[in-house]
Structures are given as structure tokens and as C-alpha cells.
Write an enzyme that holds these catalytic residues in place. Structure first.
Site, PDB file in Angstrom:
ATOM      1  N   TYR A 152       0.817  -1.203   0.000  1.00  0.00           N
ATOM      2  CA  TYR A 152       0.000   0.000   0.000  1.00  0.00           C
ATOM      3  C   TYR A 152       0.860   1.265   0.000  1.00  0.00           C
ATOM      4  O   TYR A 152       1.669   1.458   0.905  1.00  0.00           O
ATOM      5  CB  TYR A 152      -0.909  -0.051   1.230  1.00  0.00           C
ATOM      6  CG  TYR A 152      -1.666   1.192   1.571  1.00  0.00           C
ATOM      7  CD1 TYR A 152      -2.511   1.803   0.646  1.00  0.00           C
ATOM      8  CD2 TYR A 152      -1.581   1.742   2.848  1.00  0.00           C
ATOM      9  CE1 TYR A 152      -3.217   2.935   0.975  1.00  0.00           C
ATOM     10  CE2 TYR A 152      -2.296   2.868   3.188  1.00  0.00           C
ATOM     11  CZ  TYR A 152      -3.113   3.469   2.257  1.00  0.00           C
ATOM     12  OH  TYR A 152      -3.817   4.595   2.599  1.00  0.00           O
ATOM     13  N   ASP A 237      -2.252  -5.919   9.189  1.00  0.00           N
ATOM     14  CA  ASP A 237      -3.314  -5.002   8.785  1.00  0.00           C
ATOM     15  C   ASP A 237      -4.403  -5.844   8.124  1.00  0.00           C
ATOM     16  O   ASP A 237      -4.237  -6.334   7.012  1.00  0.00           O
ATOM     17  CB  ASP A 237      -2.740  -3.975   7.807  1.00  0.00           C
ATOM     18  CG  ASP A 237      -3.728  -2.884   7.422  1.00  0.00           C
ATOM     19  OD1 ASP A 237      -4.935  -3.177   7.406  1.00  0.00           O
ATOM     20  OD2 ASP A 237      -3.305  -1.758   7.130  1.00  0.00           O
ATOM     21  N   ILE A 239      -7.705  -4.923   7.450  1.00  0.00           N
ATOM     22  CA  ILE A 239      -8.885  -4.078   7.238  1.00  0.00           C
ATOM     23  C   ILE A 239      -9.784  -4.556   6.108  1.00  0.00           C
ATOM     24  O   ILE A 239     -10.908  -4.072   5.964  1.00  0.00           O
ATOM     25  CB  ILE A 239      -8.493  -2.604   6.987  1.00  0.00           C
ATOM     26  CG1 ILE A 239      -7.797  -2.428   5.640  1.00  0.00           C
ATOM     27  CG2 ILE A 239      -7.630  -2.072   8.093  1.00  0.00           C
ATOM     28  CD1 ILE A 239      -7.652  -0.974   5.235  1.00  0.00           C
ATOM     29  N   LYS A 277     -13.434  -0.430   5.104  1.00  0.00           N
ATOM     30  CA  LYS A 277     -13.569  -1.275   3.920  1.00  0.00           C
ATOM     31  C   LYS A 277     -14.685  -2.308   4.085  1.00  0.00           C
ATOM     32  O   LYS A 277     -15.518  -2.483   3.197  1.00  0.00           O
ATOM     33  CB  LYS A 277     -12.244  -1.991   3.631  1.00  0.00           C
ATOM     34  CG  LYS A 277     -11.031  -1.081   3.644  1.00  0.00           C
ATOM     35  CD  LYS A 277     -11.128   0.070   2.650  1.00  0.00           C
ATOM     36  CE  LYS A 277      -9.867   0.916   2.686  1.00  0.00           C
ATOM     37  NZ  LYS A 277      -9.929   2.054   1.753  1.00  0.00           N
TER      38      LYS A 277
END
Length: 488
Positions: A152, A237, A239, A277
Site C-alpha cells: 500500500y 493489517d 482491514i 472497507k
């Protein structure tokens, strides 16, 4: 106004350094969209935003729940009785009913195979704030975290800019579908040791942004064993945990794997989560740090005063996430709609010979445009991207902005637009590829007669275009500054 030199003397090093990463092509694409945003009727030749990982496909389900539960908001006639209690100061722990509901939801998303302790739920202003908070807790300026590529782009901002952490790439490539290997981890770690860089941990996204793939249990066990052996932290992470497509394998969380790893040091395991998300609520700025380390929980809670979730938001979401029937229906229907949209896009690309990495999660896919490059270089990828932005008028994000080691890959977001815009985007891509293969230049987008075959018909009922929401990304209050936009 003072000169730039004068401003640099007046401002801090943090304010004036270049570690925020805004000079990336990833953010340049956002600026191009902001200057000329597509609108189905008002600006049909504008840039279509396909660089925003946002889930707008199931808003109607949330809107229906809100309309049926007006008492969940303190800003309604039915809910105003709770206004005074919610409007006053709340401590850093957050509303107990909110933490309980989030912990339950996190378990539900992970198949109820693991339970989460509400007392370890620490709030933050979105996953952006949560990632920065965990870095403040774990690392000092100059320390490093390993991160598998591609990754990301805004990690460069979230982790480096104010904390001062270094990011060291763990090189993954298409030879094995960008899977993380033990050898790649060891190579990156040894390289850091040779450079006398202190490695404090490994950070991963699972499901992956930008690949849209999930890590399987053997790979996660490899990662957990690696960080235990090196005595460094693992930040996961997660999400995109509930963006798994219908029919795909179940998501496997690190919280499940650590229970199966012998002698795992739980103090090294941390999870970042968000509702941006999975529920499509980035504007609510709900970020979560969940750590198995008591010291991290204590420190992060103190830091949370700099980015708390509003008590009004907590109050409403506590009610929504506690509604078991709603949560079950939402997760199932969202999964189905994401699968349908993903299939529509990728099959449309296949018709013109464009392949994508096989994926089963996320709000995007990893598109392979290597056959369209003039040569296998980053410069050629950038040149192709500039044509796609300027002539085709699509903001897709080049792999180089995700630190991909192979030129020619692009991330394409598919869940942030309405159905008619999907067809326009597909038509533009099709025309562009046809012209590239024919040796011609890309023609500017214009209104054309639709020529999709029956296999590209929308697989679910098109929703009415609302002109108030067709501007697909949140606009920055500071012109052309995407650094303040919601985490994408």
C-alpha cells in the site's frame, strides 16, 4: 508570503521533509481526477476514479438499517434522549458497548473461530491513525519494519512521515503469484543486518492491498515462526477481512494462527483493523489497534486521545454491529456483490486479452499490462500510465507506486462506482487495448454506442444514478492535496 527557504526555517523538520510520500504517481492520479472528475451527465469525458479502494456496493443495506433504527442516532427525535450522555466527555477506552460490539464483529468476520477481548480494543482515527499509533508504540526513529512488496503506497506516509520508521522491502514477484517466502524474508532481514539497520518488525496486509489475495495458513505460520525466531514484531493489517468474495475460501486471521504455533510469543502480535472497507464507512474514521501485548494496549490507549472516534459514531455503530441478523445479511450480500462486480470487470478485460492476478478478496484487482509496455522498465510503465490518465481518462494506479519489483502491473479499484460508470470504464479500457494492439494512439473518451456482448451485462440490478454522489472520491479541503483524504 515568505520564501520557501524562509518557511523551511520557520517550520519543523516534520512539516518540511519529503517522507510523506505525496510525490508518488499514486497521489498524482488522485490529483488528475480532482481536476477533472467524471460525471455521467455533467462531465462524461472526465477522469473516472479507479484509484479509490472504497466499498459503495452495499450502502443501501446500511441505509435501510438506519431508517428502521432511528433511535440508534442521538440526532433523531427517537434517539435524542441519549444526547446529553453521549455528548459529554468519554474516556479513552471508548464506550463499553462499542468495544463489545467491535470485538464481536471482528470475531464474526473471522468465522467465530477466535474471540477478541473488548479490553484490548483501542480506538484510532481510521486505519491510518491505527498504523501510526502502533508504530509509535513499537519503534524509534531510524528503526525499520520489513514489508512485502507490492504494498500500500500510503504506508510511506502512515509509518514513515511522523514516526521516522524505515520500510525495507521483502521482494515478492509474479513467478509464484507474489507469495511471501521464507527465503525472501531472510534475504531482506540479512540485508538490513549488513547495513546495520535495526529491524523491529514485519508488517503485512491480509487480504493484500493491492493484490486482492489472502494469505493461507501455512504462509501465516511461516511469518509467525519467522518473527518469533528473530524476536521482532508482527503487525497484521486486516482491514479487508470481510471483503472476501462469495465462494472463496474463508479468511484466516493471524489471531487464529497464533493459537496453533507452539511457544508463540504473543507480545509480538498486533492487529490493525477498521470499518472503512468491510462496512464501507471510511468517513466514520473508525480504526482499531488490537494487541496481545499489555504494554502496547496501555500506551496506545494513552495515544488514542489524539485520534478518538466520536462518541456519536460509537453509539450508532454499537447498535448496528450488535444486530446479529443485520450483520449476517450484510456480510453475505456484500460478499456476493463484490464477487459479481469483480467478475464483471475481469471477464470484460479477458475479452480483450488482458489478464489479472487470480484474486478472491478486496475492492480491487491486480491488472497485468506488461504486454503493452514498450520495454520492461519503470519508465515505460510510467509512460503507459500517463497515457491512461491523460487520454483514456482512467485513474488506475501503477505498480511502481506500490513498490512492485516488476513493471507493468496496475491496481484497479472496482467497488467505488455505480453500475453505469462501470460500463463506461470497461468501454474505455476495451477501446484503448484495441488501439494499442492495432498500433494506434488512444482516442479521447467520448459518448459511443455501447457494444458489449451479452456476457458483459450487469449481473445485478443497476441502481439509479444519484448526481449528488457521482463525484466518486472525497475531495480534499486543501486543493490537490490527497494526503488528507480517507485511507485508500
Amino acid at each position: 508570503m515568505g520564501s520557501m527557504r524562509g518557511n523551511h526555517q520557520l517550520l519543523s523538520k516534520v512539516a518540511t521533509n519529503d517522507e510523506h510520500g505525496e510525490d508518488s504517481l499514486y497521489f498524482d492520479g488522485w490529483k488528475a481526477y480532482d481536476k477533472n472528475p467524471f460525471h455521467l451527465t455533467k462531465n462524461p469525458t472526465g477522469v473516472i476514479q479507479m484509484g479509490l479502494a472504497e466499498n459503495q456496493l452495499s450502502f443501501d443495506l446500511i441505509e435501510k438499517w438506519i431508517s428502521k433504527n432511528p433511535e440508534a442516532s442521538i440526532c433523531t427525535r427517537e434517539g435524542v434522549k441519549a444526547f446529553r450522555d453521549i455528548a459529554i466527555f468519554q474516556d479513552y477506552h471508548g464506550l463499553p458497548e462499542f468495544r463489545n460490539a467491535v470485538a464481536k464483529f471482528m470475531g464474526r468476520v473471522r468465522g467465530d473461530r477466535v474471540k477478541f477481548d473488548p479490553n484490548r480494543i483501542v480506538m484510532s482515527g481510521g486505519a491510518t491513525g491505527a498504523n501510526e499509533t502502533i508504530m509509535f508504540c513499537l519503534a524509534d526513529p531510524g528503526d525499520a519494519f520489513l514489508v512485502p512488496t507490492p504494498y500500500y503506497p500510503a504506508f510511506d506516509r502512515d509509518l514513515r512521515w511522523r514516526v521516522g520508521v524505515k520500510l525495507l522491502p521483502v521482494i515478492c514477484d509474479s513467478s509464484n503469484d507474489f507469495k511471501i517466502t521464507k527465503q525472501a524474508l531472510e534475504n531482506a532481514y540479512e540485508k538490513a543486518m549488513e547495513a546495520n539497520i535495526r529491524v523491529k518488525g514485519l508488517i503485512i496486509t491480509n487480504p493484500s492491498n493491492p493484490l486482492g489475495t489472502m494469505l493461507d495458513k501455512p504462509t501465516l505460520k511461516t511469518l509467525v515462526n519467522f518473527i518469533n525466531k528473530k524476536n521482532i514484531h508482527l503487525v497484521c493489517d486486516e482491514i479487508y477481512a470481510a471483503t472476501i468474495f462469495a465462494g472463496a475460501p474463508d479468511f484466516v486471521s493471524v489471531s487464529e494462527v497464533v493459537q496453533e504455533v507452539e511457544n508463540c510469543n504473543m507480545d509480538l502480535i498486533h492487529i490493525v483493523y477498521s470499518l472503512s472497507k468491510d462496512l464501507g464507512l471510511p468517513g466514520f474514521r473508525v480504526g482499531i489497534v488490537y494487541s496481545y501485548n499489555d504494554g502496547v494496549v496501555s500506551c496506545a490507549r494513552k495515544m488514542s486521545s489524539f485520534g478518538l472516534v466520536s462518541s456519536q459514531t460509537q453509539y450508532m455503530l454499537a447498535s448496528m454491529l450488535s444486530d446479529d441478523d443485520f450483520v449476517e445479511r450484510f456480510l453475505s450480500e456484500s460478499s456476493r456483490r463484490l464477487a459479481n462486480r469483480h467478475k464483471l470487470f475481469t471477464e470484460g478485460l479477458q475479452q480483450v486479452g488482458i489478464t489479472c492476478l487470480n484474486s478472491n478478496a478486496g475492492l480491487f484487482f491486480w491488472m497485468d499490462l506488461r504486454p503493452l509496455l514498450n520495454e520492461p522498465t519503470t519508465e515505460a510503465e510510467t509512460a503507459l500510465w500517463r497515457v491512461i490518465i491523460a487520454d483514456v481518462k482512467l485513474n488506475v494506479s501503477p505498480g511502481s507506486s506500490f513498490h512492485c519489483s516488476e513493471p507493468g502491473w496496475f491496481r484497479v479499484c472496482f467497488a467505488n462506482m455505480d453500475d453505469p460508470t462501470v460500463l463506461v470504464a470497461l468501454e474505455r479500457i476495451r477501446d484503448f487495448v484495441d488501439q494499442k494492439k492495432g498500433g494506434g494512439e488512444a482516442a479521447p473518451p467520448q459518448q459511443k454506442k455501447k457494444r458489449w456482448d451479452k456476457n458483459l451485462r450487469l449481473s445485478f440490478k443497476a441502481r439509479i444514478c444519484d448526481e449528488s454522489v457521482l463525484s466518486l472520491s472525497p475531495h480534499s479541503p486543501i486543493p490537490h492535496s490527497p494526503m488528507v483524504l480517507a485511507r485508500t
